[in-house]
Write a protein that holds these residues in place. Structure first.
Motif, short mmCIF file in Angstrom:
data_model
loop_
_atom_site.label_atom_id
_atom_site.label_comp_id
_atom_site.label_asym_id
_atom_site.label_seq_id
_atom_site.Cartn_x
_atom_site.Cartn_y
_atom_site.Cartn_z
N ASN A 186 -22.63 7.83 81.91
CA ASN A 186 -23.35 9.05 82.25
C ASN A 186 -22.80 10.16 81.35
OD1 ASN A 186 -24.13 11.53 83.33
ND2 ASN A 186 -24.05 10.80 85.44
N PRO A 187 -23.51 10.49 80.26
CA PRO A 187 -22.96 11.44 79.30
C PRO A 187 -22.67 12.82 79.88
CG PRO A 187 -25.22 10.81 78.72
CD PRO A 187 -24.81 9.98 79.88
N GLU A 188 -23.48 13.27 80.84
CA GLU A 188 -23.23 14.57 81.45
C GLU A 188 -21.93 14.57 82.25
OE1 GLU A 188 -26.28 13.03 81.57
OE2 GLU A 188 -27.27 14.38 80.15
N LYS A 189 -21.61 13.43 82.84
CA LYS A 189 -20.35 13.31 83.59
C LYS A 189 -19.17 13.49 82.64
CE LYS A 189 -18.24 10.51 87.17
NZ LYS A 189 -18.36 9.30 87.99
N MET A 190 -19.23 12.86 81.46
CA MET A 190 -18.16 13.04 80.47
C MET A 190 -18.08 14.50 80.05
SD MET A 190 -17.28 13.81 77.24
CE MET A 190 -18.22 13.43 75.82
N ALA A 191 -19.23 15.12 79.78
CA ALA A 191 -19.25 16.51 79.31
C ALA A 191 -18.70 17.47 80.35
CB ALA A 191 -20.67 16.89 78.90
N THR A 234 -14.28 17.69 68.12
CA THR A 234 -14.40 17.38 66.70
C THR A 234 -13.77 16.01 66.48
OG1 THR A 234 -14.15 19.73 66.18
CG2 THR A 234 -13.86 18.18 64.37
N VAL A 235 -14.50 15.10 65.84
CA VAL A 235 -13.99 13.75 65.61
C VAL A 235 -13.83 13.52 64.11
CG1 VAL A 235 -14.42 11.29 65.96
CG2 VAL A 235 -15.12 12.93 67.71
N ASN A 236 -12.63 13.13 63.71
CA ASN A 236 -12.31 12.82 62.30
C ASN A 236 -12.79 13.91 61.34
OD1 ASN A 236 -11.03 10.49 63.06
ND2 ASN A 236 -12.63 9.11 62.37
N ASN A 237 -12.50 15.16 61.70
CA ASN A 237 -12.83 16.32 60.87
C ASN A 237 -14.32 16.49 60.63
OD1 ASN A 237 -10.11 17.20 60.46
ND2 ASN A 237 -9.87 15.47 59.06
N GLY A 238 -15.15 15.91 61.49
CA GLY A 238 -16.60 16.05 61.36
C GLY A 238 -17.09 17.37 61.95
N THR A 239 -18.39 17.47 62.08
CA THR A 239 -19.01 18.66 62.67
C THR A 239 -18.72 18.66 64.17
OG1 THR A 239 -20.77 18.56 61.03
CG2 THR A 239 -21.20 19.87 63.00
N PRO A 240 -18.21 19.76 64.70
CA PRO A 240 -17.89 19.78 66.13
C PRO A 240 -19.14 19.76 67.01
CG PRO A 240 -17.02 21.74 65.00
CD PRO A 240 -17.83 20.97 64.01
N ALA A 241 -19.02 19.09 68.14
CA ALA A 241 -20.00 19.22 69.21
C ALA A 241 -19.53 20.42 70.03
CB ALA A 241 -20.02 17.96 70.08
N VAL A 242 -20.42 21.40 70.21
CA VAL A 242 -20.05 22.64 70.89
C VAL A 242 -20.92 22.79 72.14
CG1 VAL A 242 -19.86 25.15 70.68
CG2 VAL A 242 -19.44 23.70 68.68
N GLY A 243 -20.27 22.97 73.27
CA GLY A 243 -20.98 23.14 74.52
C GLY A 243 -21.31 21.81 75.17
N ARG A 244 -21.53 21.86 76.46
CA ARG A 244 -21.74 20.63 77.22
C ARG A 244 -22.97 19.84 76.79
NH1 ARG A 244 -19.89 22.54 83.23
NH2 ARG A 244 -17.66 22.58 82.78
N LYS A 245 -24.02 20.52 76.37
CA LYS A 245 -25.23 19.81 75.94
C LYS A 245 -24.93 18.94 74.72
CE LYS A 245 -30.07 20.31 74.80
NZ LYS A 245 -30.77 20.70 73.64
N GLN A 246 -24.28 19.53 73.70
CA GLN A 246 -23.94 18.75 72.50
C GLN A 246 -22.88 17.69 72.82
OE1 GLN A 246 -22.93 21.10 69.07
NE2 GLN A 246 -24.95 22.07 68.97
N LEU A 247 -21.95 18.00 73.71
CA LEU A 247 -20.94 17.02 74.11
C LEU A 247 -21.61 15.82 74.77
CD1 LEU A 247 -18.36 19.57 75.41
CD2 LEU A 247 -17.90 17.91 73.60
N ALA A 248 -22.57 16.08 75.65
CA ALA A 248 -23.30 14.98 76.30
C ALA A 248 -24.09 14.17 75.28
CB ALA A 248 -24.21 15.53 77.40
N GLU A 249 -24.69 14.85 74.30
CA GLU A 249 -25.43 14.14 73.26
C GLU A 249 -24.50 13.24 72.44
OE1 GLU A 249 -27.35 17.32 71.11
OE2 GLU A 249 -28.82 17.65 72.71
N THR A 250 -23.31 13.73 72.14
CA THR A 250 -22.32 12.93 71.41
C THR A 250 -21.93 11.70 72.22
OG1 THR A 250 -21.47 14.85 70.21
CG2 THR A 250 -20.01 12.94 70.38
#
Length: 158
Positions: A45-50, A60-76
């Motif tokens: 459940n991606p929202e649960k992780m976020a 930020t994973v391996n110096n990539g583009t950061p996921a910012v905010g819960r929506k992007q975190l859930a998408e990641t």
């Protein structure tokens, strides 16, 4: 008299349990947080992780583009969960270091999601967490060996 004695025992047990909870060390609380975070990943459940991140938290994973905010975190999280439907994350350890926490993990799964290779992966890494005042992850810097991950994903043997 016996009924009153049972209530006293139950009351004492509750007080002891509540007291134990409030006396947990910061490290014990963070280990528990890490265990719940791991369970959230494994819930698929991606929202649960976020929800373990601040509203404006970052990953930020391996110096990539950061996921910012819960929506992007859930998408990641969802991208990993879809790519590896049998995802299994384990918490290897959690250590405090210079006011931050390092959450060491191992990820296993089979790439059977859309366009998947069918290959299994088993790799480890860590996230370095900066926590906010509400006890949520404000900033996470994730690291793993991308070359090893890609080798396993492609099915190339050592």
């Amino acid at each position: 008299m016996k009924k009153s004695s049972n209530f006293l025992r139950i009351g004492t047990i509750i007080l002891v349990l509540v007291g134990c909870e409030s006396h947990k060390s910061d490290h014990e609380k963070m280990v528990e947080f890490g265990e719940k975070y791991t369970a959230a990943w494994n819930s698929k459940n991606p929202e649960k992780m976020a929800s373990f991140y601040a509203e404006n938290g970052t990953l930020t994973v391996n110096n990539g583009t950061p996921a910012v905010g819960r929506k992007q975190l859930a998408e990641t999280a969802n991208s990993y969960m879809e790519t590896f439907p049998d995802i299994k994350l384990t918490m290897d350890s959690l250590v405090a270091e210079s006011g931050k926490y390092r959450y060491y993990w191992t990820f296993t799964g089979t790439n059977t999601g859309p366009g998947g290779t069918g290959n299994k992966v088993n790799f480890s890494g860590f996230e370095e967490w900066t926590m906010n005042n509400e006890g949520l992850v404000q900033k996470s810097i994730g690291t793993y060996n991308a070359d090893e991950y890609n080798r396993q994903l492609s099915g190339i043997s050592n």
